[in-house]
Design a protein around this motif. Structure first.
Motif, PDB file in Angstrom:
ATOM      1  N   LEU A 128       1.001  -0.812  -0.138  1.00 41.26           N
ATOM      2  CA  LEU A 128      -0.292   0.038  -0.605  1.00 41.26           C
ATOM      3  C   LEU A 128       1.149   1.264   0.017  1.00 41.26           C
ATOM      4  CD1 LEU A 128      -2.606   0.727   0.216  1.00 41.26           C
ATOM      5  CD2 LEU A 128      -2.769   1.275   2.633  1.00 41.26           C
ATOM      6  N   LYS A 129       2.069   1.368   0.748  1.00 37.90           N
ATOM      7  CA  LYS A 129       2.859   2.926   0.891  1.00 37.90           C
ATOM      8  C   LYS A 129       3.851   3.050  -0.720  1.00 37.90           C
ATOM      9  CE  LYS A 129       7.826   3.199   2.411  1.00 37.90           C
ATOM     10  NZ  LYS A 129       8.341   3.131   3.725  1.00 37.90           N
ATOM     11  N   ARG A 130       3.692   1.377  -1.256  1.00 37.45           N
ATOM     12  CA  ARG A 130       4.081   2.382  -2.859  1.00 37.45           C
ATOM     13  C   ARG A 130       2.952   2.487  -3.723  1.00 37.45           C
ATOM     14  NH1 ARG A 130       7.307  -0.413   0.688  1.00 37.45           N
ATOM     15  NH2 ARG A 130       9.378  -0.102   0.128  1.00 37.45           N
ATOM     16  N   MET A 131       1.822   1.358  -3.654  1.00 39.05           N
ATOM     17  CA  MET A 131       0.527   1.996  -4.611  1.00 39.05           C
ATOM     18  C   MET A 131       0.016   3.410  -4.426  1.00 39.05           C
ATOM     19  SD  MET A 131      -0.112  -2.117  -4.813  1.00 39.05           S
ATOM     20  CE  MET A 131       0.767  -3.775  -5.092  1.00 39.05           C
ATOM     21  N   ARG A 132      -0.358   3.975  -3.542  1.00 39.88           N
ATOM     22  CA  ARG A 132      -0.879   4.535  -2.509  1.00 39.88           C
ATOM     23  C   ARG A 132      -1.107   5.747  -4.047  1.00 39.88           C
ATOM     24  NH1 ARG A 132      -3.294   5.040   2.660  1.00 39.88           N
ATOM     25  NH2 ARG A 132      -4.232   7.146   1.742  1.00 39.88           N
ATOM     26  N   THR A 133       0.152   6.308  -4.394  1.00 34.68           N
ATOM     27  CA  THR A 133       0.848   6.831  -5.016  1.00 34.68           C
ATOM     28  C   THR A 133       0.304   6.638  -6.737  1.00 34.68           C
ATOM     29  OG1 THR A 133       2.716   6.787  -5.691  1.00 34.68           O
ATOM     30  CG2 THR A 133       2.204   8.919  -3.569  1.00 34.68           C
ATOM     31  N   ARG A 134      -0.103   5.677  -7.215  1.00 39.80           N
ATOM     32  CA  ARG A 134      -0.271   5.417  -9.093  1.00 39.80           C
ATOM     33  C   ARG A 134      -1.487   4.472  -8.815  1.00 39.80           C
ATOM     34  NH1 ARG A 134       5.089   2.357  -7.588  1.00 39.80           N
ATOM     35  NH2 ARG A 134       4.750   0.566  -6.845  1.00 39.80           N
ATOM     36  N   ARG A 135      -1.304   2.936  -8.758  1.00 43.54           N
ATOM     37  CA  ARG A 135      -2.453   1.688  -8.687  1.00 43.54           C
ATOM     38  C   ARG A 135      -1.846   0.650  -8.336  1.00 43.54           C
ATOM     39  NH1 ARG A 135      -5.190   1.332 -14.535  1.00 43.54           N
ATOM     40  NH2 ARG A 135      -4.987   4.593 -13.736  1.00 43.54           N
ATOM     41  N   GLY A 136      -2.965  -0.544  -8.051  1.00 37.79           N
ATOM     42  CA  GLY A 136      -1.678  -1.553  -7.918  1.00 37.79           C
ATOM     43  C   GLY A 136      -3.265  -2.529  -6.909  1.00 37.79           C
ATOM     44  N   THR A 137      -3.338  -3.812  -6.859  1.00 45.53           N
ATOM     45  CA  THR A 137      -3.405  -4.889  -6.521  1.00 45.53           C
ATOM     46  C   THR A 137      -2.784  -5.770  -5.505  1.00 45.53           C
ATOM     47  OG1 THR A 137      -4.267  -5.463  -8.776  1.00 45.53           O
ATOM     48  CG2 THR A 137      -4.676  -6.736  -6.948  1.00 45.53           C
ATOM     49  N   ASP A 166     -10.247   7.097   0.654  1.00 47.83           N
ATOM     50  CA  ASP A 166      -9.393   7.913   0.619  1.00 47.83           C
ATOM     51  C   ASP A 166      -9.097   8.113  -1.416  1.00 47.83           C
ATOM     52  OD1 ASP A 166      -7.934   7.668   3.404  1.00 47.83           O
ATOM     53  OD2 ASP A 166      -6.911   6.725   2.713  1.00 47.83           O
ATOM     54  N   LYS A 167      -9.733   7.496  -1.972  1.00 51.35           N
ATOM     55  CA  LYS A 167     -10.268   7.714  -3.265  1.00 51.35           C
ATOM     56  C   LYS A 167      -8.398   7.072  -3.881  1.00 51.35           C
ATOM     57  CE  LYS A 167     -14.236  10.173  -3.020  1.00 51.35           C
ATOM     58  NZ  LYS A 167     -14.538  10.783  -1.880  1.00 51.35           N
ATOM     59  N   ILE A 168      -8.417   5.977  -3.205  1.00 53.85           N
ATOM     60  CA  ILE A 168      -6.722   5.665  -4.566  1.00 53.85           C
ATOM     61  C   ILE A 168      -7.184   4.078  -5.501  1.00 53.85           C
ATOM     62  CG2 ILE A 168      -5.521   6.507  -2.494  1.00 53.85           C
ATOM     63  CD1 ILE A 168      -5.000   3.570  -1.406  1.00 53.85           C
ATOM     64  N   ASP A 169      -5.946   3.936  -6.279  1.00 47.80           N
ATOM     65  CA  ASP A 169      -7.039   2.992  -6.983  1.00 47.80           C
ATOM     66  C   ASP A 169      -5.816   1.733  -6.829  1.00 47.80           C
ATOM     67  OD1 ASP A 169      -7.354   1.651  -9.570  1.00 47.80           O
ATOM     68  OD2 ASP A 169      -6.653   2.782 -10.515  1.00 47.80           O
ATOM     69  N   VAL A 170      -6.089   1.323  -5.382  1.00 44.72           N
ATOM     70  CA  VAL A 170      -5.682  -0.142  -5.371  1.00 44.72           C
ATOM     71  C   VAL A 170      -7.040  -0.958  -5.073  1.00 44.72           C
ATOM     72  CG1 VAL A 170      -4.238  -0.982  -3.173  1.00 44.72           C
ATOM     73  CG2 VAL A 170      -3.879   1.184  -3.737  1.00 44.72           C
ATOM     74  N   HIS A 171      -6.920  -2.384  -6.269  1.00 48.51           N
ATOM     75  CA  HIS A 171      -7.790  -3.270  -6.173  1.00 48.51           C
ATOM     76  C   HIS A 171      -7.226  -4.348  -4.597  1.00 48.51           C
ATOM     77  CE1 HIS A 171     -10.617  -6.037  -6.755  1.00 48.51           C
ATOM     78  NE2 HIS A 171      -9.977  -6.487  -7.112  1.00 48.51           N
ATOM     79  N   LEU A 172      -7.441  -4.256  -3.694  1.00 53.10           N
ATOM     80  CA  LEU A 172      -8.005  -5.780  -2.830  1.00 53.10           C
ATOM     81  C   LEU A 172      -9.204  -6.416  -2.543  1.00 53.10           C
ATOM     82  CD1 LEU A 172      -6.476  -6.129   0.572  1.00 53.10           C
ATOM     83  CD2 LEU A 172      -7.916  -4.042   0.952  1.00 53.10           C
ATOM     84  N   HIS A 208      -9.498  -9.233 -11.568  1.00 51.12           N
ATOM     85  CA  HIS A 208     -10.512  -9.149 -11.810  1.00 51.12           C
ATOM     86  C   HIS A 208     -11.442  -8.517 -11.254  1.00 51.12           C
ATOM     87  CE1 HIS A 208     -10.394 -11.637 -15.213  1.00 51.12           C
ATOM     88  NE2 HIS A 208     -11.285 -11.361 -16.046  1.00 51.12           N
ATOM     89  N   LYS A 209     -12.030  -7.503 -10.599  1.00 50.59           N
ATOM     90  CA  LYS A 209     -12.874  -6.687 -10.117  1.00 50.59           C
ATOM     91  C   LYS A 209     -13.397  -7.176  -9.445  1.00 50.59           C
ATOM     92  CE  LYS A 209     -10.421  -2.554 -10.542  1.00 50.59           C
ATOM     93  NZ  LYS A 209      -9.509  -2.298 -10.344  1.00 50.59           N
ATOM     94  N   ARG A 210     -12.529  -8.351  -8.503  1.00 56.13           N
ATOM     95  CA  ARG A 210     -13.517  -8.994  -7.506  1.00 56.13           C
ATOM     96  C   ARG A 210     -13.614  -9.098  -6.024  1.00 56.13           C
ATOM     97  NH1 ARG A 210     -15.409 -13.955  -9.569  1.00 56.13           N
ATOM     98  NH2 ARG A 210     -16.539 -13.686 -11.522  1.00 56.13           N
ATOM     99  N   ARG A 211     -14.222  -8.599  -5.296  1.00 56.66           N
ATOM    100  CA  ARG A 211     -13.737  -7.983  -3.614  1.00 56.66           C
ATOM    101  C   ARG A 211     -13.636  -9.593  -2.925  1.00 56.66           C
ATOM    102  NH1 ARG A 211     -16.404  -8.976   1.323  1.00 56.66           N
ATOM    103  NH2 ARG A 211     -16.173  -6.610   2.565  1.00 56.66           N
TER     104      ARG A 211
END
Length: 329
Positions: free
Chosen positions: A122-131, A171-177, A223-226
Motif C-alpha cells: 500500500l505504501k508504494r501503490m497509494r500514489t499510482r495504482r496496484g492490486t 481515500d479514493k485511491i486506485d488500489v484493488h484489494l 478482475h475486480k472481485r471483492r
C-alpha cells in the motif's frame, strides 16, 4: 518493462504455483520465502518463461525484512503492480498442548505476514495504482479442531482486510484489494507443519492441486472481485457455519480429528518449519497427487457466470416453450 508481482511463500506450495502462473502470463516475479536454495531453484524455473525472477530470502514475520524486500524489488524490477500474500504456517495440535511461542510464531507468519505485505504494498501503490491479493481460507469462516492457530490467523486477516478496504474507498485511491479463500490443497505443508498428533497429517477431501488456486489468484488479481470462494467445499463450509454453526461444531468434534490425520505414524524426528525452514527440494505439490483434482468446476462457472446465466436462461425458456406447446397454450 513488464508488470511486476511480489509473491510471498513462493518457495513451495500455493505460492510456488502462483509465481509460476504469473510468470507464464509475462510478469516479472519477486519471490519471497525463507529458504534461499529453494528460492533460487524456483527463480531459475520461472526464467524459462523469458521473465525476470528475483529471489529474496525473507521471513514475512519480520516487518523490516518485508519492507526491505519491497524496496529491493522496485530497485531491481520496477514498480510493483501486484502483491500476493500467500505465506502461512500451521500447527496440528489441540489447544491444550500448544505453547505460547508456537501460537505467537504461527500468528506472526500467517496473520502479521499478510499485514506486513499489505502495508509495504500500500505504501508504494497509494500514489499510482496496484492490486493486493490476500490468500484466505474457508477455515477463516469455519474453524476446525487441531488448527486453532491457523484458523484464528486467517479469521484475523479477514478483519484487517475489510478495514483496509473501507479506508481505500474513503481515500479514493486506485488500489484493488481482494481475497481468495482456498479449500484443501495438495502442498508440502502436511509433511513439514509442526504436528503433535503422532500421525501424519492430510488435507480434508476434496483436495485440489496447487495450480487450481494459482489460477484463481491470478484471476482475482486481474478482475475486480471483492472475494473469491474457491471450490464447492469452501462454499459448503462457509454457508454451513452461517446456517447451522452448532451442528457444524458437533460434526467437527466427531469427524474433525480423523479427517485431518492418516493412519500412518509420524516419525519422532519429522521436520517442522514453524521456527526454521525445512531444507530440501520441495516444490508446489505435496504427496497427494493421486487423490487431488486438477480443476474446479465451481471456479470455471464463477469465471464464466454471465455465459452460464445466459445458457441457463435460454434452456429454461426452451423448456417452458415445449411445455406450453404440449399443453396447447
Amino acid at each position: 518493462m513488464g508488470k511486476v508481482v511480489v509473491v510471498t511463500g513462493a518457495g513451495a506450495g500455493v505460492g510456488r504455483a502462483t509465481a509460476e502462473k504469473f510468470a507464464s502470463e509475462g510478469y516479472d516475479v519477486a519471490l519471497l520465502s525463507r529458504d534461499p536454495g529453494r528460492l533460487d531453484r524456483a527463480a531459475a524455473e520461472l526464467r524459462r518463461h523469458g521473465v525476470r525472477a528475483l529471489p529474496i530470502p525473507t521471513d514475512v514475520a519480520d516487518a523490516a525484512a518485508v519492507e526491505a524486500a519491497a524496496d529491493r524489488t522496485e530497485r531491481e524490477l520496477g514498480p510493483i503492480d501486484v502483491w500476493v500474500n500467500v505465506a502461512m504456517a500451521t500447527v496440528f495440535s489441540p489447544v491444550s498442548e500448544l505453547t505460547a511461542d508456537e501460537v505467537e510464531r504461527g500468528t506472526k507468519v500467517t496473520y502479521l505476514g499478510q499485514v506486513h505485505g499489505m502495508m509495504s504494498a500500500l505504501k508504494r501503490m497509494r500514489t499510482r495504482r496496484g492490486t493486493i491479493v490476500n490468500v484466505g481460507s474457508a477455515l477463516a469462516y469455519r474453524s476446525v479442531p487441531l488448527q486453532s492457530v491457523y484458523c484464528g490467523a486467517k479469521a484475523a486477516i479477514r478483519g484487517f482486510t475489510d478495514s483496509l478496504r473501507s479506508e481505500i474507498i474513503h481515500d479514493k485511491i486506485d488500489v484493488h484489494l481482494t481475497v481468495v479463500d482456498l479449500p484443501a490443497v495438495n502442498t508440502p505443508q502436511f509433511d513439514w507443519a509442526l504436528n503433535k498428533m503422532g500421525r501424519k497429517a492430510r488435507p480434508v477431501a476434496p483436495i485440489y492441486e496447487p495450480e487450481v488456486p494459482a489460477r484463481a489468484i491470478y484471476f482475482a488479481a486481474t478482475h475486480k472481485r471483492r472475494e473469491l470462494w474457491l471450490g464447492f467445499s469452501s462454499i459448503k463450509a462457509i454457508l454451513a457455519t452461517r446456517i447451522a454453526p452448532g451442528l457444524a461444531d458437533r460434526y467437527l468434534a466427531k469427524a474433525g480429528y480423523s479427517g485431518q490425520l492418516t493412519d500412518d505414524p509420524r516419525p519422532a524426528d519429522a521436520p517442522s518449519n514453524l521456527f526454521d525452514p525445512v531444507p530440501g527440494d520441495y516444490g508446489a505439490h505435496g504427496r497427494f497427487d493421486d487423490t487431488s483434482r486438477r480443476h474446479s468446476i465451481q471456479f470455471f462457472t464463477d469465471r464464466h457466470k454471465l455465459a452460464f446465466i445466459g445458457v441457463a436462461t435460454a434452456g429454461l425458456a426452451f423448456l417452458t416453450h415445449r411445455a406450453a406447446k404440449r399443453l396447447g397454450v
